[in-house]
Motif scaffolding. Structure first.
Motif, mmCIF file in Angstrom:
data_model
loop_
_atom_site.group_PDB
_atom_site.id
_atom_site.type_symbol
_atom_site.label_atom_id
_atom_site.label_comp_id
_atom_site.label_asym_id
_atom_site.label_seq_id
_atom_site.Cartn_x
_atom_site.Cartn_y
_atom_site.Cartn_z
ATOM 1 N N MET A 220 -12.346 -21.135 -18.523
ATOM 2 C CA MET A 220 -13.736 -21.080 -18.975
ATOM 3 C C MET A 220 -14.462 -22.401 -18.798
ATOM 4 S SD MET A 220 -13.317 -18.928 -22.450
ATOM 5 C CE MET A 220 -12.501 -17.332 -22.420
ATOM 6 N N VAL A 221 -13.719 -23.477 -18.697
ATOM 7 C CA VAL A 221 -14.387 -24.785 -18.662
ATOM 8 C C VAL A 221 -14.117 -25.607 -17.411
ATOM 9 C CG1 VAL A 221 -14.396 -24.947 -21.178
ATOM 10 C CG2 VAL A 221 -12.521 -25.982 -19.907
ATOM 11 N N GLU B 52 -18.051 -15.653 -24.168
ATOM 12 C CA GLU B 52 -16.909 -15.735 -23.257
ATOM 13 C C GLU B 52 -15.680 -16.276 -24.004
ATOM 14 O OE1 GLU B 52 -17.652 -18.301 -19.985
ATOM 15 O OE2 GLU B 52 -15.929 -17.576 -18.838
ATOM 16 N N ARG C 116 -2.623 -17.161 -22.071
ATOM 17 C CA ARG C 116 -3.698 -17.497 -23.001
ATOM 18 C C ARG C 116 -4.305 -18.854 -22.690
ATOM 19 N NH1 ARG C 116 -3.323 -18.491 -28.388
ATOM 20 N NH2 ARG C 116 -1.115 -18.834 -28.083
ATOM 21 N N GLY C 117 -3.431 -19.829 -22.431
ATOM 22 C CA GLY C 117 -3.905 -21.166 -22.104
ATOM 23 C C GLY C 117 -4.692 -21.184 -20.801
ATOM 24 N N GLU D 1 0.837 -1.202 0.000
ATOM 25 C CA GLU D 1 0.000 0.000 0.000
ATOM 26 C C GLU D 1 0.879 1.263 0.000
ATOM 27 O OE1 GLU D 1 -2.540 0.190 3.392
ATOM 28 O OE2 GLU D 1 -3.803 1.758 2.521
ATOM 29 N N LEU E 29 -11.243 -14.423 -26.071
ATOM 30 C CA LEU E 29 -9.848 -14.797 -26.341
ATOM 31 C C LEU E 29 -9.346 -14.146 -27.632
ATOM 32 C CD1 LEU E 29 -9.904 -18.620 -25.531
ATOM 33 C CD2 LEU E 29 -8.875 -16.824 -24.140
ATOM 34 N N LYS F 250 2.429 2.204 -3.245
ATOM 35 C CA LYS F 250 1.564 2.807 -4.256
ATOM 36 C C LYS F 250 1.855 4.299 -4.418
ATOM 37 C CE LYS F 250 -2.301 -0.384 -4.008
ATOM 38 N NZ LYS F 250 -3.542 -0.655 -3.252
ATOM 39 N N LYS G 21 -20.254 -31.316 -31.717
ATOM 40 C CA LYS G 21 -19.791 -30.152 -30.966
ATOM 41 C C LYS G 21 -19.232 -29.113 -31.926
ATOM 42 C CE LYS G 21 -19.070 -32.457 -26.582
ATOM 43 N NZ LYS G 21 -18.215 -32.708 -25.412
ATOM 44 N N ALA H 213 -19.923 -27.859 -26.440
ATOM 45 C CA ALA H 213 -21.121 -28.670 -26.639
ATOM 46 C C ALA H 213 -22.251 -27.777 -27.124
ATOM 47 C CB ALA H 213 -21.516 -29.347 -25.339
ATOM 48 N N THR I 286 -13.584 -26.769 -27.559
ATOM 49 C CA THR I 286 -14.641 -27.659 -28.015
ATOM 50 C C THR I 286 -15.894 -27.380 -27.210
ATOM 51 O OG1 THR I 286 -12.937 -29.309 -28.430
ATOM 52 C CG2 THR I 286 -15.217 -30.069 -28.486
ATOM 53 N N GLY J 232 -4.246 -20.739 -31.806
ATOM 54 C CA GLY J 232 -3.620 -21.895 -31.166
ATOM 55 C C GLY J 232 -4.468 -22.590 -30.119
ATOM 56 N N VAL J 233 -5.407 -21.879 -29.546
ATOM 57 C CA VAL J 233 -6.284 -22.485 -28.539
ATOM 58 C C VAL J 233 -7.464 -23.151 -29.236
ATOM 59 C CG1 VAL J 233 -7.797 -22.082 -26.568
ATOM 60 C CG2 VAL J 233 -5.679 -20.781 -26.775
ATOM 61 N N GLU J 234 -7.671 -24.421 -28.916
ATOM 62 C CA GLU J 234 -8.814 -25.139 -29.475
ATOM 63 C C GLU J 234 -9.871 -25.293 -28.402
ATOM 64 O OE1 GLU J 234 -8.382 -28.819 -32.020
ATOM 65 O OE2 GLU J 234 -9.375 -29.673 -30.263
ATOM 66 N N LYS K 12 -6.273 -18.664 -19.366
ATOM 67 C CA LYS K 12 -7.531 -17.927 -19.547
ATOM 68 C C LYS K 12 -8.586 -18.823 -20.222
ATOM 69 C CE LYS K 12 -8.853 -13.454 -21.489
ATOM 70 N NZ LYS K 12 -8.382 -12.394 -22.406
ATOM 71 N N ALA K 13 -8.147 -19.567 -21.218
ATOM 72 C CA ALA K 13 -9.073 -20.456 -21.928
ATOM 73 C C ALA K 13 -9.521 -21.592 -21.014
ATOM 74 C CB ALA K 13 -8.410 -21.008 -23.187
ATOM 75 N N THR L 190 -18.910 -30.400 -20.288
ATOM 76 C CA THR L 190 -19.330 -30.569 -21.678
ATOM 77 C C THR L 190 -18.300 -30.008 -22.656
ATOM 78 O OG1 THR L 190 -20.478 -28.446 -21.603
ATOM 79 C CG2 THR L 190 -21.784 -30.403 -21.119
ATOM 80 N N ASP L 191 -17.513 -29.033 -22.202
ATOM 81 C CA ASP L 191 -16.607 -28.350 -23.117
ATOM 82 C C ASP L 191 -15.143 -28.618 -22.755
ATOM 83 O OD1 ASP L 191 -19.005 -27.377 -23.926
ATOM 84 O OD2 ASP L 191 -18.696 -25.354 -23.176
ATOM 85 N N ASN L 192 -14.284 -28.582 -23.745
ATOM 86 C CA ASN L 192 -12.859 -28.809 -23.523
ATOM 87 C C ASN L 192 -12.026 -27.705 -24.144
ATOM 88 O OD1 ASN L 192 -13.466 -31.337 -22.406
ATOM 89 N ND2 ASN L 192 -13.560 -32.228 -24.471
ATOM 90 N N VAL L 193 -10.828 -27.560 -23.587
ATOM 91 C CA VAL L 193 -9.905 -26.589 -24.133
ATOM 92 C C VAL L 193 -8.548 -27.250 -24.303
ATOM 93 C CG1 VAL L 193 -8.467 -24.653 -23.395
ATOM 94 C CG2 VAL L 193 -10.937 -24.426 -23.406
ATOM 95 N N SER L 194 -7.871 -26.938 -25.396
ATOM 96 C CA SER L 194 -6.539 -27.474 -25.605
ATOM 97 C C SER L 194 -5.671 -26.425 -26.299
ATOM 98 C CB SER L 194 -6.621 -28.742 -26.470
ATOM 99 O OG SER L 194 -5.321 -29.160 -26.827
ATOM 100 N N LEU L 195 -4.507 -26.164 -25.739
ATOM 101 C CA LEU L 195 -3.553 -25.262 -26.388
ATOM 102 C C LEU L 195 -2.300 -26.070 -26.697
ATOM 103 C CD1 LEU L 195 -2.350 -22.558 -27.295
ATOM 104 C CD2 LEU L 195 -1.866 -22.039 -24.917
ATOM 105 N N GLU L 196 -1.980 -26.151 -27.993
ATOM 106 C CA GLU L 196 -0.838 -26.929 -28.454
ATOM 107 C C GLU L 196 0.372 -26.018 -28.577
ATOM 108 O OE1 GLU L 196 -1.869 -29.257 -31.923
ATOM 109 O OE2 GLU L 196 0.207 -29.096 -32.638
#
Lengths: 344, 344, 344
Positions: free
Chosen positions: A244-245, C172, A237-238, A172, C176, A175, C193, C206, C204, C200-202, A240-241, A268-274
């Protein structure tokens, strides 16, 4: 359920604290000439005024373990990491006899806010080479080890000592300083307070008895086969994505593909960052994956300075290490995060 | 406990208001030809339609006190400050017969938001030379006296009169105007409403019976030995720092050092801002200090326009005066803040 | 009381949904080869597996009404608007066999956020020419019809089909993507889906059974005599001002003055925005006025892309139409808002 970084198991006690924490209030057992006991009247029956086994203990523990012990998952039988030569031999618990420093607002703010990710108060160890703090969050899941070298300061003059600092208050006060404002710090050895000067404002901040602050955790010796270095923006980024799920995030490495995946699975939803060659600065690949609590990964990744390269080291169901630097390499940050048990 | 700016003590009544406030509803006692009584049927038995002692009273009180009376702390036996020549002789309580003005959004917004620091509704006195308002906060701790000269307006045409304005609503309406947008104001003498034009939008705002608005306080005659002029940023910095440790803020002047200190003492931490020659535009030094409520100082300092020079005048346990200007000197602001009793 | 856009009156049923909604759970009655029934075990006693009257109904209703029926106020006996040639003849209720598209983040975000003004989930109809959605808010007061032509996409390949989309989640995920980031969309015909690729972010996602989503409303045939085209900033200004005094907003046109007024009347204060030749891009004037709920007008005007020209069409106590385009004219938006009954 999480694998915790145990810092308070009886047989893994850091050498300098007597083994009485569960029965009595932790009281100062400083050996220095400055008496920092704030409450001289409290009961001290079970509490040795100084621990005669300090030196022996540390050396035995340190040397013996490093060579002989292998890591066991779920119980981080930990080693004290060598922080700088002979620190292991005698851990200082008294305040410094001299501490005067000046630093840019940006650097000291970054140091404090990084630690604030896990704790509200911490022991800042000062010494001729710089300042250093290690702290673990109350749930024993995330740990930070942060060093700010003397070179990060505009001017610096300090002897060995430890300062118990209310980081929330300190943050504080800071600041008041803009990024390039000079923040002058000095420890008043008479009042035992930290004096902070920022552009004409003098702030006198009371310190906390370091012995009332939770003791510093030790970093377990681990063999983590997977290591990757990448821009913080990629991780953010990964994360943050994934947020969401799911509440969890998986880091997975495919050795054959030399690719790392940041993954999250929701109902129900998936996220993947390669993350393949193009996305990575460096990669030591091995097959393996580990699951972490997204809340913690989120908190840690929020601390990454913009544009910084982060090195992640992990292996199946072991803690993940996050390493990076700021202030032109004068500040080293190591964050360690315990994995979540995988149910699948 | 605070020393209040007493505006409603019976023996300190402003000359123009009959002394009936505690027994009856304050009703309009206008002498103008325009009848502004909204409720003609209310009881008026104890209420003189016009006060014959006005002129006499004012003159006796005014001249006598200025010469003979010394200030007594804690009871602000007040003088009416000369606002502009013959205003004292006959205070107008009716709406103006003419009020048409155009002004840049920035200036009128500043005027209204300054008053909003202490009140939600106020009497705006209009006249040939500009507009003027004086208001005290409900706790009688802080007072504002704000004048916007005719020169601050792009065009201006007004006769003497008073408008009871809901400042909260007025401030909201003014949000439609950007800093350089022209805001046209006119009082409709038929509907008794204020018509506000902003870039094509016509807003018709009902006024409040000025007699239902708390009466304007008087400014006590005081001999305040310490005066300093400085950039608003300096005060803001001191206030921000003080706010971290305390609810009170002390202004202290050391005559020998020709230095002013802004200080705050918390339970464990202290703040001090030293303001010496380099930091000040002007200083009339004397030994003395006074304590003020930080909440109020905060509210007042928030109103300072960025980059403005502020003149502070104070003395031991007397109210502090904050004076500044904006709109190229066409708007004068005086804020007066009662001190807090010092317990030490 | 409001005049609602009735989309569920028994005799105004859209052709493709059997008239059983009030007694049973809406279950899929798709005629396509892909079985999208997620809950095959639910009771279906009152529910025909496919509605034999679909084609007949649509044609009779559509052709007959367009020619013979006049509009009746307060009951929007509605016609299906021709969306593109032969859509009326057979309304698709199955997912597409092919849907792969790439679009700039800004355009797809605008599409989704526009619909989010009224609903959380919607049926997105895809086809060779682009995507299209029509949805009404739960209170039947505001409706959106939004089309994104194939030309708005960077690449586009789709067959006819309908996707039930959770717009809240979709919005939402789209966070990204920055305005110019490429968002790749593809429907996975195996998992059913929607796969979203952003840098780069995938992701998926529903989908929702389209039959569980409220059915699309029909747009009534109306003869609205007043039409004006103007910059969105003008409407926003009027709406913002009106919001200060009232819950309702009136749009009034004076044919002789060729001027439109946006007006609001509060208990004591009024607002009026006069829009004459200079303020308007185009005007078809007629005497008339209509009152609307300010909350809804506010929600609709918030969706206007900055700098866009909006065409408003209205007439006494009829719904108001708001029409505009974005993405270089590739996205058409029509919002329809039911009027409020005027009590004066």
């Amino acid at each position: 359920m999480s694998t915790n970084i145990e810092s308070d198991t009886a047989d893994a006690q850091p050498a300098t604290t007597p083994d009485v924490e569960s029965e009595t209030e932790p009281e100062a057992e400083s050996e220095s000439e400055i008496d920092t006991h704030p409450e001289p009247g409290v009961e001290t029956e079970a509490e040795p005024e100084s621990d005669p086994s300090v030196d022996t203990d540390t050396n035995t523990d340190g040397d013996g373990d490093e060579a002989a012990e292998s890591d066991t998952e779920g119980e981080t039988e930990a080693e004290p990491e060598s922080e700088g030569g002979d620190d292991d031999a005698e851990v200082v618990t008294s305040p410094p006899q001299q501490f005067t420093a000046a630093i840019k607002g940006g650097a000291i703010k970054e140091f404090v806010s990084t630690l604030r990710a896990v704790v509200d108060e911490a022991k800042i160890r000062v010494g001729p080479d710089g300042i250093h703090t290690r702290a673990v969050d109350p749930a024993n899941v995330a740990m930070y080890d942060v060093s700010l070298a003397a070179g990060a300061f505009e001017s610096y003059d300090a002897t060995e000592g430890v300062l118990g600092v209310n980081l929330e208050r300190f943050e504080e006060v800071l600041k008041l300083a803009k990024k390039n404002d000079l923040v002058q710090l000095s420890f008043n050895t008479t009042s035992f307070k930290l004096v902070i000067h920022i552009d004409g404002v003098e702030f006198t901040m009371a310190l906390i008895d370091p012995d009332s602050i939770r003791k510093e955790p030790e970093i377990p010796e681990m063999d983590l086969p997977i290591s990757l270095t990448l821009e913080e923006a990629q991780i953010s980024r990964g994360v943050k994505a994934a947020d969401m799920v799911s509440d969890h995030i998986r880091f997975r490495c495919d050795e054959a593909e030399t690719t790392v995946y940041i993954e999250a699975e929701g109902d129900t939803d998936n996220v993947s960052l390669e993350l393949a060659d193009d996305d990575l600065v460096a990669l030591t690949a091995a097959d393996g994956n580990a699951l972490y609590s997204l809340d913690y990964v989120n908190d840690i990744s929020k601390q990454f300075p913009t544009g910084t390269e982060i090195t992640l080291t992990f292996g199946g169901d072991f803690p993940m290490m996050f390493e990076y630097q700021f202030s032109d390499g004068e500040c080293d940050v190591l964050a360690m995060l315990a994995p979540r048990i995988q149910s699948d």
